[in-house]
Write an enzyme that holds these catalytic residues in place. Structure first.
Site, PDB file in Angstrom:
ATOM      1  CD  GLU A 102      13.938  25.964 -10.679  1.00 29.81           C
ATOM      2  OE1 GLU A 102      13.445  26.412 -11.737  1.00 29.81           O
ATOM      3  OE2 GLU A 102      14.934  26.458 -10.127  1.00 29.81           O
TER       4      GLU A 102
ATOM      5  CG  ASP B 238      13.840  18.515 -16.495  1.00 27.86           C
ATOM      6  OD1 ASP B 238      14.317  17.630 -15.770  1.00 27.86           O
ATOM      7  OD2 ASP B 238      12.792  18.377 -17.151  1.00 27.86           O
TER       8      ASP B 238
ATOM      9  CB  SER C 154      20.683 -17.711   0.009  1.00 32.64           C
ATOM     10  OG  SER C 154      21.077 -18.992   0.407  1.00 32.64           O
ATOM     11  CG  LEU C 155      17.960 -14.584   4.102  1.00 36.64           C
ATOM     12  CD1 LEU C 155      16.782 -13.621   4.054  1.00 36.64           C
ATOM     13  CD2 LEU C 155      18.681 -14.461   5.436  1.00 36.64           C
TER      14      LEU C 155
ATOM     15  CD  GLU D 228      14.883  -6.651   7.236  1.00 34.69           C
ATOM     16  OE1 GLU D 228      15.527  -6.501   6.198  1.00 34.69           O
ATOM     17  OE2 GLU D 228      15.312  -6.356   8.365  1.00 34.69           O
TER      18      GLU D 228
ATOM     19  CE  LYS E  44      13.739 -14.075   0.554  1.00 35.80           C
ATOM     20  NZ  LYS E  44      13.895 -14.031  -0.892  1.00 35.80           N
TER      21      LYS E  44
ATOM     22  CG  ASP F 294      10.535 -11.638  -6.186  1.00 37.30           C
ATOM     23  OD1 ASP F 294      11.686 -12.132  -6.183  1.00 37.30           O
ATOM     24  OD2 ASP F 294       9.561 -12.164  -6.750  1.00 37.30           O
TER      25      ASP F 294
ATOM     26  CD  GLU G  96      16.534  -8.434  -3.608  1.00 34.73           C
ATOM     27  OE1 GLU G  96      17.542  -8.475  -2.857  1.00 34.73           O
ATOM     28  OE2 GLU G  96      16.101  -9.421  -4.213  1.00 34.73           O
TER      29      GLU G  96
ATOM     30  CE1 TYR H 136      19.342  -7.481   1.652  1.00 33.23           C
ATOM     31  CE2 TYR H 136      17.408  -6.673   0.465  1.00 33.23           C
ATOM     32  CZ  TYR H 136      18.571  -7.439   0.501  1.00 33.23           C
ATOM     33  OH  TYR H 136      18.945  -8.156  -0.589  1.00 33.23           O
TER      34      TYR H 136
ATOM     35  CE  LYS I  28      17.660  -9.139   7.265  1.00 35.87           C
ATOM     36  NZ  LYS I  28      17.920  -7.944   6.468  1.00 35.87           N
TER      37      LYS I  28
ATOM     38  CE  LYS J  43      10.903 -18.290  -1.273  1.00 36.30           C
ATOM     39  NZ  LYS J  43      11.481 -17.709  -2.471  1.00 36.30           N
TER      40      LYS J  43
ATOM     41  CB  CYS K 255       3.790 -18.883 -40.871  1.00 36.09           C
ATOM     42  SG  CYS K 255       2.480 -17.736 -40.382  1.00 36.09           S
TER      43      CYS K 255
ATOM     44  CB  CYS L 152       1.126 -17.415 -44.667  1.00 42.35           C
ATOM     45  SG  CYS L 152       2.807 -17.180 -44.075  1.00 42.35           S
TER      46      CYS L 152
ATOM     47  CB  CYS M 288       5.827 -15.652 -40.208  1.00 46.41           C
ATOM     48  SG  CYS M 288       5.215 -15.596 -41.911  1.00 46.41           S
TER      49      CYS M 288
ATOM     50  CB  CYS N 291       1.911 -13.566 -43.313  1.00 49.65           C
ATOM     51  SG  CYS N 291       1.401 -14.442 -41.830  1.00 49.65           S
TER      52      CYS N 291
END
Ligand code: IVH
Length: 673
Positions: free
Chosen positions: A36, A38, A83-84, A114, A116, A118, A174, A226, A289, A313, A407, A410, A425, A431
């Protein structure tokens, strides 16, 4: 359809599609079927094509992205992206909370905990509820404008829902590649022998910088937000601002929580240290925070980072072990992969003996020497990864690990692929691991599905001289198979039956089975459905190939190269003679007619004999088009009970025939006879 009416319909479709996007991508709670969805999207596309004056770059139809290639424009951030400060210790998080309390003596302090995430950070600018710009972090002061790519991320609202947003604001978050999408992307890359992404973060930032929004859209990025910035914020606390952002359609993690005591902070850390492993996306820690924006302002910034926030971390699971040697392995498409062979070491419950070093650049960057002590990590990633060298464990006189020049299988001199980190190769047809690798791939379950041939058997078949290429499989005899070690009547019979059955495997899987570089399962499907036969594929130019959805220049060139090599053409011819499918078979065309070709049909009301979806499929199977709204181009309305009064009136006004389900079914069956 009149202009006014078209505009209204376009607007209403856009609103509905935005809401369904939000339900699906942010709430993970779709209300309608993909079909539906689509259908609505197709209707909107058709209307926008017809009514160009109502185009809007933020329409949901523009999320797919174009293939336009261009460099990125750069802009200066309104507020620099800092940055933090971070720590690995709970004690230091507690110290942070104490410092904050001391800075605002006598006041209540609430901390927001919260995740973090990545991935790669993004700054979005909205004006009047519309996304105007998306900028990467860049160097913190100036970033790349990646709006076109970001628009393909379905969970990011292009136009805001709800109310109360500032006329102008910035929101930071992020961009991440969820584990599932990451695994799928790497599987595809492994198949194509392209270098793998080491983790979802690299994959997300690499993807965001692609100069091909269509490809970005395909990879399945997501985004969590965030931080909200504006001169007219809706609330005086970070938490409430984020909840407001959530109500405007942004994805804000459910893990975001207010914490009031050190005990609550510590418990939050202890909980997420393990619970994060269940999340659908990679996280590398937590962020704490200060909730009150007044306190935030009071605390201010150091030169590098805010004093009002800290990152905790997570410790990646890591082990240290000695490198025994680096081996080099040649794959099916000729790519040479260096592998670190290690003194066995226990890591997150499994013994690790080998880890891929991926390519030469990684060996260089890590500066790995013979017998070095290596750090092996298993983040959320299943595959162990070498992340560094402990130099103090280096043996005197140890030489740097050198990449092979020839290689290992071979002896052919390796060539470096332009613009890529891998060595190849070029001895495609002589090979051994390439040949046996192709046979192994060819017989795989998702390809020709020939049971009973694994790595060992394909090597034995090659060594005995029976199978020197995939086409040789079709002249294998029972007698030949019986000469192989460990083969009896039953196992020989099973293979022969598998080979016989494989002649019925559809063309799209044959195309995938051929090991054409860059032609993975999805590409093969797309290609087969659009070109329909090998004969046609051979005639097509690069331009014609790239005109097909999702076929880029790299795939097109690879196809042309493959089909220009006489050895491949001979193989294809022999496969064809053996009876392998080299065209889309009649099976997928079964029941197809052109009865309703060129007809636009509106479905309306409630049906008894078949579902709405089934009627839609019948229309399409017979060459017709199911459209959503009645216009003078509509050929007829397939009407069930309770057809909407406005639709009915409109059909009558425009003199469009109304056909009930019995009449429709009769129409199909008499015409079929
Ligand atoms: S706040 C001024 N919150 O971590 C502080 N950052 O080391 C703005 N990150 O560049 C950042 N999750 O890319 C914040 N919940 C979160 C985060 C987060 C991930 C990233 C972000 C930032 C980096 C800071």
């Amino acid at each position: 359809m009149e202009a006014n009416e078209a505009r209204e319909r376009i607007e209403s479709l856009r609103r509905d599609l935005e809401r369904h996007n939000y339900n699906y991508y942010v709430l993970s709670a779709p209300e309608i079927s993909d079909r539906e969805f689509d259908r609505m999207m197709k209707e909107l596309e058709a209307l926008e094509k017809e009514w160009k004056e109502f185009d809007d770059p933020l329409s949901p139809t523009h999320r797919v992205g174009s293939d336009l290639t261009k460099g990125f424009e750069q802009v200066r951030h309104i507020y620099p992206m800092l940055s933090l400060g971070n720590t690995y210790s709970i004690g230091e998080v507690d110290d942070f909370v104490r410092r904050v309390r001391e800075a605002v003596p006598g006041e209540e302090v609430t901390i927001v905990g919260e995740m973090k995430f990545d991935g790669t950070s993004i700054s979005l600018i909205y004006e009047d509820g519309r996304l105007v710009r998306a900028v990467t972090r860049g160097d913190g002061a100036v970033g790349d404008v990646v709006t076109d790519n970001v628009k393909t991320i379905r969970s990011i609202p292009l136009r805001l829902a709800g109310s109360g947003w500032p006329r102008q604001f910035e929101i930071r978050g992020e961009i991440v590649l969820p584990w599932k999408a990451f695994d799928r992307l790497n599987e595809e890359r492994a198949f194509n022998e392209e270098p793998l992404f080491a983790n979802p973060r690299n994959a997300a930032s690499g993807t965001l910088k692609l100069q091909n929004p269509a490809e970005v859209g395909r990879r399945g990025l997501d985004a969590y937000f965030y931080y909200l910035l504006s001169d007219e914020l809706p609330a005086a606390t970070h938490y409430e601002n984020m909840m407001a952002a959530r109500s405007w359609g942004f994805k804000v993690s459910d893990a975001m929580t207010r914490l009031h005591t050190l005990e609550e902070v510590d418990a939050y850390i202890n909980h997420w240290d393990t619970a994060r492993k269940e999340l659908p996306v990679a996280t590398d820690g937590l962020v704490f925070k200060v909730d009150s924006l007044r306190q935030e302002l009071n605390l201010g910034y150091t030169a590098k980072s805010p004093r009002w926030a800290i990152a905790y971390k997570f410790q990646a699971e890591r082990a240290l072990t000695r490198l025994r040697f680096v081996s080099f392995e040649t794959g099916r498409i000729g790519v040479i992969t260096p592998v670190a062979n290690l003194e066995p070491v226990l890591l997150s419950g499994t013994i690790v003996k080998r880890a891929s070093l991926h390519n030469e650049d990684i060996i260089r960057t890590l500066d790995i020497h013979e017998h070095d002590m290596l750090y092996v990590e298993k983040g959320g990633e299943i595959i162990p990864k070498i992340t560094g060298v402990n130099i103090s464990g280096r043996q005197p006189g140890a030489e740097p690990v050198r990449f092979v020049t020839h290689c290992p299988a071979c002896g052919t001199a390796l060539v470096r692929v332009e613009g890529e980190a891998s060595w190849i190769c070029p001895n495609r047809y002589g090979c051994v691991p390439q040949i046996t690798g192709r046979v192994e791939h060819f017989v795989g379950r998702r390809m020709m599905n020939i049971d009973g041939i694994g790595e060992e058997t394909s090597e034995a078949l090659f060594a005995s001289g029976f199978v020197k290429d995939i086409a040789d499989l079709y002249s294998l005899t029972r007698e030949q198979l019986l000469t192989l070690e460990g083969f009896g009547e039953r196992s020989a019979e099973r293979i022969l039956q598998g080979i016989e059955d494989s002649k019925a495997v559809p063309f799209e899987r044959v195309l995938y089975a051929l090991s054409i570089p860059f032609v993975g399962e999805t590409v093969a499907k797309k290609l087969a459905r659009s070109v329909r036969s090998m004969d046609r594929l051979m005639e097509m130019s690069v331009e014609e190939l790239t005109a097909i959805d999702d076929i880029g220049p790299r795939i097109a060139e690879s196809l042309k190269d493959y089909l220009a090599a006489p050895a491949n053409l001979r193989i294809i011819e022999r496969l064809c003679d053996a009876g392998v499918q080299m065209a889309v078979g009649s099976e997928s065309d079964e029941g197809r007619t052109e009865l309703l070709a060129g007809k636009s049909i509106v479905i309306s009301g409630v049906f008894n004999l078949h579902s709405r979806d089934e009627y839609k499929e019948m229309i399409e199977r017979n060459g017709g088009k199911n459209v959503g709204s009645i216009s003078k181009k509509t050929d007829f309305v397939l009407a069930g009970a309770n057809m909407g009064p406005s639709k009915l009136e409109k059909a009558q006004k425009l003199g469009i025939p109304i056909v009930d389900e019995e009449a429709f079914l009769a129409m199909l069956s008499t015409a079929a006879e």
